[in-house]
Design an enzyme around this catalytic site. Structure first.
Site, PDB file in Angstrom:
ATOM      1  N   ASP A  51       8.987 -18.713   7.918  1.00 45.37           N
ATOM      2  CA  ASP A  51       9.084 -18.087   6.803  1.00 45.37           C
ATOM      3  C   ASP A  51       8.514 -17.662   6.032  1.00 45.37           C
ATOM      4  O   ASP A  51       7.269 -17.669   6.214  1.00 45.37           O
ATOM      5  CB  ASP A  51      10.144 -19.970   5.338  1.00 45.37           C
ATOM      6  N   TYR A 109       2.530 -27.886  13.142  1.00 44.97           N
ATOM      7  CA  TYR A 109       1.949 -26.859  12.669  1.00 44.97           C
ATOM      8  C   TYR A 109       1.264 -28.274  11.808  1.00 44.97           C
ATOM      9  O   TYR A 109       0.973 -29.456  11.806  1.00 44.97           O
ATOM     10  CB  TYR A 109       4.061 -27.032  11.498  1.00 44.97           C
TER      11      TYR A 109
END
Length: 249
Positions: A51, A109
């Site tokens: 994003d 992540y």
């Protein structure tokens, strides 16, 4: 020839990975440069979308070039035409059937939180600042519910294109350490899974932070996974604290 690229970028000034009209994106910049080098349009396929504002230390992509390049020459040529907030760290020749997204086995992540009253300017772009004391024991207890295969409807954006909301989390590790640059406590969340939906990781972190602040009970994680209801999920954590750390093949 199919090339596998290891990419790092500071996501601050990008509108995410995926090409968007009239917006600067990582994929858009890479396609602009590789198409220029190839003398014709090429498609750069990433392991997944990040994003706007999300960083990457270990993003992987593949691109098929028709002009002859050695991996080193391709790396140098791409980097020579990019701004300095995105870099090809490594390039190698890959099998023709290698696909950065579909060949991936897992992704990891990392979300960073500085837990202190003062935020170091050196971490301002790469970590979330939390001034309130966090209960790490409660956070770790709640994080255990995430491990395994679940329906992640409650933790995904309504704009998620995927109809299948099931994903498997292989592990989540929560580590607290003293960071010398920040002169403060840093809490790091390492999350590894076979895939992630839009906003999923940030929703997970936002929920854990609310649990750590005592604003939400640990059972809310299990309730969210079982029911798919967003009332059991915390506010989405800001993008700048998140980094795509590694993709495993």
């Amino acid at each position: 020839m199919n090339f596998k690229l290891l990419i790092q970028y500071d996501g601050t000034d990008f509108h995410g990975w995926q090409v968007q009209k009239n917006k600067r994106t990582v994929q858009g910049e890479l396609q602009r440069v590789t198409s220029l080098l190839n003398g014709g349009k090429v498609y750069v396929c990433g392991s997944g979308r990040t994003d706007a504002g999300v960083h990457a230390e270990g993003q992987v992509a593949n691109v098929k070039m028709t002009k002859p390049f050695t991996p080193e020459k391709l790396k140098q040529a791409i980097n020579g035409n990019l701004d300095k907030d995105v870099r090809i760290m490594h390039a190698e020749i890959a099998p023709d059937d290698f696909h950065a997204r579909f060949s991936a086995k897992s992704k990891t992540y990392l979300y960073r939180v500085i837990n202190a009253d003062v935020m170091s300017p050196f971490w301002k772009r790469y970590a979330y600042h939390e001034t309130r004391k966090l209960d790490l024991q409660r956070i770790k207890q709640a994080a255990e519910f995430f491990v395994g295969e679940h329906d992640w409807t409650a933790f995904s954006s309504s704009e998620t294109e995927s109809t299948n909301k099931k994903r498997r989390i292989f592990g989540i590790e929560v580590v607290e350490r003293f960071d010398t640059r920040a002169q403060a406590s840093m809490i790091e969340f390492y999350i590894t899974g076979n895939g992630f939906l839009r906003y999923m990781v940030r929703s997970m972190i936002g929920t854990l932070l609310e649990i750590g602040r005592g604003e939400r009970n640990t059972e809310s994680v299990r309730e969210a996974l079982l029911t798919g209801r967003k009332e059991f999920v915390g506010a989405t954590a800001p993008a700048h604290g998140l980094t795509l750390l590694k993709v495993t093949y």
